[in-house]
Design a protein around this motif. Structure first.
Motif, PDB file in Angstrom:
ATOM      1  N   GLN A 109      66.665  45.190 -11.305  1.00 58.80           N
ATOM      2  CA  GLN A 109      67.375  44.487  -9.895  1.00 58.80           C
ATOM      3  C   GLN A 109      68.315  43.628 -10.575  1.00 58.80           C
ATOM      4  OE1 GLN A 109      63.570  43.798  -8.903  1.00 58.80           O
ATOM      5  NE2 GLN A 109      63.612  44.169  -7.022  1.00 58.80           N
ATOM      6  N   PHE A 165      69.729  41.283  -9.309  1.00 57.82           N
ATOM      7  CA  PHE A 165      69.414  39.900  -9.231  1.00 57.82           C
ATOM      8  C   PHE A 165      68.701  39.166 -10.459  1.00 57.82           C
ATOM      9  CE2 PHE A 165      66.280  36.968  -7.291  1.00 57.82           C
ATOM     10  CZ  PHE A 165      67.005  35.922  -6.854  1.00 57.82           C
ATOM     11  N   LEU A 223      70.643  36.669 -13.220  1.00 57.73           N
ATOM     12  CA  LEU A 223      69.877  35.678 -13.452  1.00 57.73           C
ATOM     13  C   LEU A 223      69.970  35.319 -14.954  1.00 57.73           C
ATOM     14  CD1 LEU A 223      68.767  33.347 -11.626  1.00 57.73           C
ATOM     15  CD2 LEU A 223      66.552  34.553 -12.022  1.00 57.73           C
ATOM     16  N   PHE A 249      71.631  32.303 -17.174  1.00 56.88           N
ATOM     17  CA  PHE A 249      71.125  31.552 -18.027  1.00 56.88           C
ATOM     18  C   PHE A 249      71.545  31.749 -19.379  1.00 56.88           C
ATOM     19  CE2 PHE A 249      66.561  31.212 -15.987  1.00 56.88           C
ATOM     20  CZ  PHE A 249      66.875  30.211 -15.237  1.00 56.88           C
ATOM     21  N   LEU A 300      75.893  41.468   3.639  1.00 62.20           N
ATOM     22  CA  LEU A 300      75.296  41.538   2.213  1.00 62.20           C
ATOM     23  C   LEU A 300      74.142  42.530   1.919  1.00 62.20           C
ATOM     24  CD1 LEU A 300      74.926  37.689   2.189  1.00 62.20           C
ATOM     25  CD2 LEU A 300      74.737  39.213   0.215  1.00 62.20           C
ATOM     26  N   ARG A 336      74.185  40.365  11.937  1.00 58.49           N
ATOM     27  CA  ARG A 336      72.878  40.720  12.620  1.00 58.49           C
ATOM     28  C   ARG A 336      73.037  41.215  14.279  1.00 58.49           C
ATOM     29  NH1 ARG A 336      69.667  42.954  10.565  1.00 58.49           N
ATOM     30  NH2 ARG A 336      68.242  42.953  12.261  1.00 58.49           N
ATOM     31  N   ILE A 339      62.194  37.102  -0.522  1.00 56.85           N
ATOM     32  CA  ILE A 339      62.593  36.222  -1.544  1.00 56.85           C
ATOM     33  C   ILE A 339      62.875  34.693  -0.923  1.00 56.85           C
ATOM     34  CG2 ILE A 339      64.981  36.808  -1.692  1.00 56.85           C
ATOM     35  CD1 ILE A 339      63.204  36.371  -4.821  1.00 56.85           C
ATOM     36  N   ILE A 377      65.259  31.464  -2.385  1.00 57.56           N
ATOM     37  CA  ILE A 377      65.913  30.861  -3.202  1.00 57.56           C
ATOM     38  C   ILE A 377      66.147  29.452  -2.860  1.00 57.56           C
ATOM     39  CG2 ILE A 377      66.670  33.125  -4.314  1.00 57.56           C
ATOM     40  CD1 ILE A 377      69.396  32.534  -2.718  1.00 57.56           C
ATOM     41  N   MET A 390      67.056  38.491   9.394  1.00 53.52           N
ATOM     42  CA  MET A 390      68.207  38.373   8.482  1.00 53.52           C
ATOM     43  C   MET A 390      67.464  38.874   7.166  1.00 53.52           C
ATOM     44  SD  MET A 390      70.266  34.781   8.431  1.00 53.52           S
ATOM     45  CE  MET A 390      70.902  34.488   9.948  1.00 53.52           C
ATOM     46  N   GLN A 391      68.317  39.104   6.041  1.00 56.58           N
ATOM     47  CA  GLN A 391      67.909  39.600   4.862  1.00 56.58           C
ATOM     48  C   GLN A 391      67.507  38.174   4.162  1.00 56.58           C
ATOM     49  OE1 GLN A 391      71.462  41.404   3.631  1.00 56.58           O
ATOM     50  NE2 GLN A 391      70.406  42.218   1.968  1.00 56.58           N
ATOM     51  N   ILE A 396      67.200  36.997   1.202  1.00 58.36           N
ATOM     52  CA  ILE A 396      68.029  36.320   0.109  1.00 58.36           C
ATOM     53  C   ILE A 396      69.312  35.462   0.848  1.00 58.36           C
ATOM     54  CG2 ILE A 396      69.595  38.424  -0.222  1.00 58.36           C
ATOM     55  CD1 ILE A 396      69.686  37.307  -3.235  1.00 58.36           C
ATOM     56  N   ILE A 397      69.693  36.110   2.012  1.00 59.09           N
ATOM     57  CA  ILE A 397      70.802  35.398   2.717  1.00 59.09           C
ATOM     58  C   ILE A 397      70.190  34.232   3.555  1.00 59.09           C
ATOM     59  CG2 ILE A 397      72.473  35.468   4.515  1.00 59.09           C
ATOM     60  CD1 ILE A 397      71.931  38.685   3.340  1.00 59.09           C
ATOM     61  N   LEU A 444      69.480  31.783   1.237  1.00 60.38           N
ATOM     62  CA  LEU A 444      70.625  31.262   0.531  1.00 60.38           C
ATOM     63  C   LEU A 444      71.423  29.985   1.408  1.00 60.38           C
ATOM     64  CD1 LEU A 444      73.196  31.678  -1.520  1.00 60.38           C
ATOM     65  CD2 LEU A 444      74.205  33.227   0.276  1.00 60.38           C
ATOM     66  N   LEU A 472      64.810  29.661  -9.653  1.00 58.54           N
ATOM     67  CA  LEU A 472      64.976  30.718 -10.762  1.00 58.54           C
ATOM     68  C   LEU A 472      63.723  30.736 -11.668  1.00 58.54           C
ATOM     69  CD1 LEU A 472      68.871  30.008 -11.643  1.00 58.54           C
ATOM     70  CD2 LEU A 472      67.839  31.455 -10.109  1.00 58.54           C
ATOM     71  N   ILE A 480      60.910  32.398  -9.690  1.00 59.15           N
ATOM     72  CA  ILE A 480      61.133  33.878  -9.608  1.00 59.15           C
ATOM     73  C   ILE A 480      60.557  34.646 -10.685  1.00 59.15           C
ATOM     74  CG2 ILE A 480      62.682  35.752  -9.145  1.00 59.15           C
ATOM     75  CD1 ILE A 480      64.308  33.743  -7.254  1.00 59.15           C
ATOM     76  N   VAL A 484      57.717  37.216 -11.125  1.00 56.70           N
ATOM     77  CA  VAL A 484      57.860  38.465 -11.864  1.00 56.70           C
ATOM     78  C   VAL A 484      57.050  38.847 -13.338  1.00 56.70           C
ATOM     79  CG1 VAL A 484      59.624  40.039 -12.845  1.00 56.70           C
ATOM     80  CG2 VAL A 484      60.165  38.726 -10.754  1.00 56.70           C
ATOM     81  N   LEU A 538      59.075  42.447  -7.495  1.00 56.12           N
ATOM     82  CA  LEU A 538      59.900  41.796  -6.362  1.00 56.12           C
ATOM     83  C   LEU A 538      60.187  42.813  -5.439  1.00 56.12           C
ATOM     84  CD1 LEU A 538      63.244  40.152  -8.448  1.00 56.12           C
ATOM     85  CD2 LEU A 538      61.524  39.241  -6.811  1.00 56.12           C
ATOM     86  N   SER A 539      59.992  44.173  -5.386  1.00 60.43           N
ATOM     87  CA  SER A 539      59.812  44.971  -4.223  1.00 60.43           C
ATOM     88  C   SER A 539      58.765  44.885  -3.408  1.00 60.43           C
ATOM     89  CB  SER A 539      60.422  46.489  -4.647  1.00 60.43           C
ATOM     90  OG  SER A 539      59.102  46.720  -5.431  1.00 60.43           O
ATOM     91  N   PRO A 592      68.355  44.680  -4.481  1.00 60.99           N
ATOM     92  CA  PRO A 592      68.376  43.318  -4.833  1.00 60.99           C
ATOM     93  C   PRO A 592      67.394  42.161  -4.139  1.00 60.99           C
ATOM     94  CG  PRO A 592      70.261  43.490  -3.749  1.00 60.99           C
ATOM     95  CD  PRO A 592      69.522  44.974  -3.808  1.00 60.99           C
TER      96      PRO A 592
END
Lengths: 336, 354
Positions: A133, A135, A139, A143, A276, A327, B78, B80, B144-145, B147-148, B151, B272, B275, B279, B285-286, B354
């Motif tokens: 991914q 992401f 990431l 780093f 997105l 949406r 996810i 974040i 909504m997704q 990640i957004i 976010l 980070l 996550i 993982v 992550l899926s 993602p």
């Protein structure tokens, strides 16, 4: 496809007042910007001037440049979290090359641009060929590049190169005694190139197709692997370019430069009307997304009583509204 | 090659906790080779001290956050915003205690709080839970997704935390509060009891009821799970709320540990690390299958890595580079292509989104 994307990009400009559905996000973004800027102009004396509008571009040129690269990544359905660190690394490497090693800017600038593109290329290759991914890979890239900055130096390095001082302080005069900086010129040039790339080239159409459905794009015989790698390379290149603009703006290289800018860039892109989920969005929308974020910041500066953390809250709220509108928009198109 | 040996080896490597444990083992082995004192645990003032205790103690916030995040990731989501929630929770606690230093008799400080400690904890955790539920509502109700949706809170959250602390770093002068992050009970850090408690509750709720299976079903196919009668929206919302709560608990530990609330830097970039921990622990992550234990091991890997870098005499600035290279290597090793190449069947193949 081509005609549609062109219209999506230039729709409001070619004066088609019968706006189509897909132009709505862009129209809403532009409307919001006009509302914010006009409202602030009404409220604060001396806000509504041409120079103040140009100042938005001057102060946010590096964000615009970053967000342009990010737009392509997001339209393709990916994400790039490494942009802020690449900016910081660019400022660090240019400062070290010029201050520590006495390189001339004509050599240092191409080198850092290549470095940024190289970092993007590497991440793109890993994303594409190991099928990890975006992401996670970006990431790790974030780093890694931030860490490399720390390795170079923990201190801020001031750049006293003549060319840099010249460029950063030079104001290009425009009509009515207004002026802009070279950063704005760089940003606008990149914007034009990006609009051309997105709407008039095979590459751009493939980016939209990947975002719409990667599998379909593959089945259609589009060069998906190559394009995906190129998208991240372009984003890395834009970040390095933004890093150069940032160096002009700040006059130094520092490992802690541009922290969290990836979130600002993503916010600007989304507020600019790019979905997105990928597949839909415009580069010109991103310009207005950046302008909206910039306007909020200058309103808060102008007001004087509001603290700077309100910027984050308001941008977050706008992001929320933009996403909710997206949406609703998605649902109504699905029904319609 | 000996076929049965290869076969049993293959079966062993396919167990979900094998790879994380192997990585952790290798890291610890590396430490043992470079530092023979690494595993020694001493008793000082009735408390246990040593590198292993240090790793566990410092890793406690990350372990707790990773467990909460595991549930969210299992629903193919996810979060974040956990770092921002860590900051908010600490800020709420500090604001409720109030940052006044009251000296008594010129020597010691007096423990003064505006609000009783249980209320402070409840208040901070309530706010964290509410922010988690807010994330969940945006994802499951507004569609909504993830990640957004998160976010938004990531962008806003630090502003909110600053708002609560009024832009200052609030120092906490109330010593009973220090117990959460600094205290010892029967020689073991209090934060570890909290971690164990959170872990036990989450494990019981997800593994001793059908809830865990429901969460996995939602992660694998939300539509199908709803059609089979699982209340997908409610469960998704609850997962985000729990994740917020976990971040809130971590926020209490962090602010108690440093005895202050810093809206800007508390929990910075912890999302980070969390996550990565999830993982590394083997949760994809899926979405779908998740392992709480794996995430705890993942968090320990990251903390051990951090401690190893700090202890091995390498300068602290190498920390990020080493971590990044490590993450890249691990995720490349987990990639299907590489697994097929070295003869390991992939466990599952997720879509590359993602």
């Amino acid at each position: 496809m081509s005609g549609a994307s062109v219209a999506a990009g230039l729709g409001p400009w070619i004066g088609r007042l019968g706006l189509k559905r897909r132009h709505l996000p862009l129209a809403a973004t532009i409307g919001l910007f006009l509302l914010l800027f006009g409202g602030a102009g009404y409220h604060f004396d001396g806000f509504f001037t041409a120079q103040n509008f140009l100042n938005l571009l001057i102060d946010n040129a590096f964000l615009l440049i970053t967000a342009i690269g990010m737009t392509f990544v997001i339209i393709s359905g990916g994400i790039d979290l490494s942009v802020g660190s690449v900016i910081a690394l660019t400022t660090m490497v240019s400062a070290t090359l010029m201050q520590g090693h006495g390189w001339s800017p004509s050599l240092a600038i191409p080198v850092v641009l290549l470095m940024g593109a190289g970092i993007g290329l590497a991440m793109g290759l890993i994303i594409q060929y190991f099928n990890i991914q975006a992401f996670i890979v970006t990431l790790a890239g974030m780093f890694l590049t931030r860490g490399l900055c720390y390795l170079i130096s923990l201190e801020s390095i001031t750049i006293d190169n003549d060319f840099y001082i010249e460029v950063s302080s030079y104001r290009i005069p425009l009509l009515f005694e207004t002026s802009i900086t070279w950063n704005v010129v760089i940003g606008m040039a990149l914007l034009v190139i990006a609009i051309y790339l997105a709407h008039f080239t095979r590459f751009g159409r493939t980016v939209y197709a990947i975002g719409g459905s990667e599998q379909s794009a593959v089945l259609m015989g589009l060069p998906v692997p190559r394009t995906k790698v190129l998208i991240y390379t372009f984003s890395g290149f834009c970040s390095a370019m933004a890093g150069i603009a940032f160096t002009f703006y700040m006059g130094s290289g520092y490992a802690l430069h541009a922290q969290g800018i990836e979130m600002d860039a993503i916010a600007a892109v989304v507020i600019g009307g790019t979905l997105l989920t990928g597949g839909s969005g415009t580069v010109i929308g991103t310009l207005f997304g950046v302008l909206i974020c910039g306007t909020i910041q200058s309103i808060i500066t102008y007001d004087g009583t509001l603290s700077s953390w309100w910027t984050k809250i308001v941008i977050g709220l706008l992001l929320l509204i933009a996403c909710l509108l997206q949406r609703i928009f998605e649902r109504s198109t699905r029904r319609g | 090659v000996n076929a049965p040996v290869v076969d049993s080896l293959r079966r062993l490597t396919r167990r979900s906790s094998f790879w994380p444990l192997a990585i952790l083992g290798l890291l610890l082995l590396f430490n043992l080779v470079t530092n023979s004192q690494f595993f020694s645990i001493t008793v000082l003032d009735g408390h246990l001290y040593g590198n292993l205790i240090d790793i566990l103690n410092r890793g406690a916030p990350l372990m707790i956050i990773s467990m909460g995040l595991t549930l969210v990731i299992a629903t193919h989501g996810i979060d974040i915003s956990v770092g921002a929630v860590v900051a908010i929770s600490g800020a709420v606690a500090a604001a409720l205690i109030g940052g006044q230093l009251v000296m008594s008799g010129g020597t010691g400080m007096q423990d003064v709080t505006q609000v009783p400690l249980p209320l402070v904890i409840l208040g901070a955790l309530g706010v964290a839970l509410a922010f988690g539920a807010w994330n969940g509502a945006l994802v499951s109700l507004a569609g909504m997704q993830p990640i957004i949706a998160t976010l938004i809170l990531l962008v806003m959250g630090r502003g909110v935390a600053q708002l609560i602390t009024e832009g200052q770093i609030i120092t906490i002068y109330y010593s009973p509060y220090y117990v959460i992050g600094n205290g010892f009970l029967l020689g073991i850090p209090v934060s570890l009891y909290i971690t164990a408690g959170v872990g036990a509750i989450l494990w019981l709720v997800t593994r001793k009821t059908a809830l865990g299976m429901f969460i996995e079903a939602i992660g694998i196919n939300p539509l199908a799970s709803r059609l089979t009668g699982i209340r997908a929206r409610t469960i998704t919302l609850a997962c985000y709320a729990v994740c917020g709560l976990c971040a809130g608990i971590a926020g209490l530990i962090v602010s108690s540990d440093v005895k202050s609330a810093d809206g800007n830097n508390a929990g910075l970039l912890v999302e980070l690390d969390a996550i990565l921990a999830v993982v590394l622990g083997g949760t994809s992550l899926s979405g779908g299958k998740f392992t709480l234990l794996g995430s705890v091991i993942g968090a320990l890997i990251i903390q051990t890595l951090t401690n190893t870098i700090l202890m091995s005499g390498v300068q602290a600035q190498y920390n990020l580079v080493v971590k990044a290279v490590f993450v890249l290597i691990v995720s490349i090793l987990q990639a299907d292509k590489v697994r097929n190449l070295i003869g390991l069947q992939s466990r599952r193949r997720g879509p590359a989104s993602p």
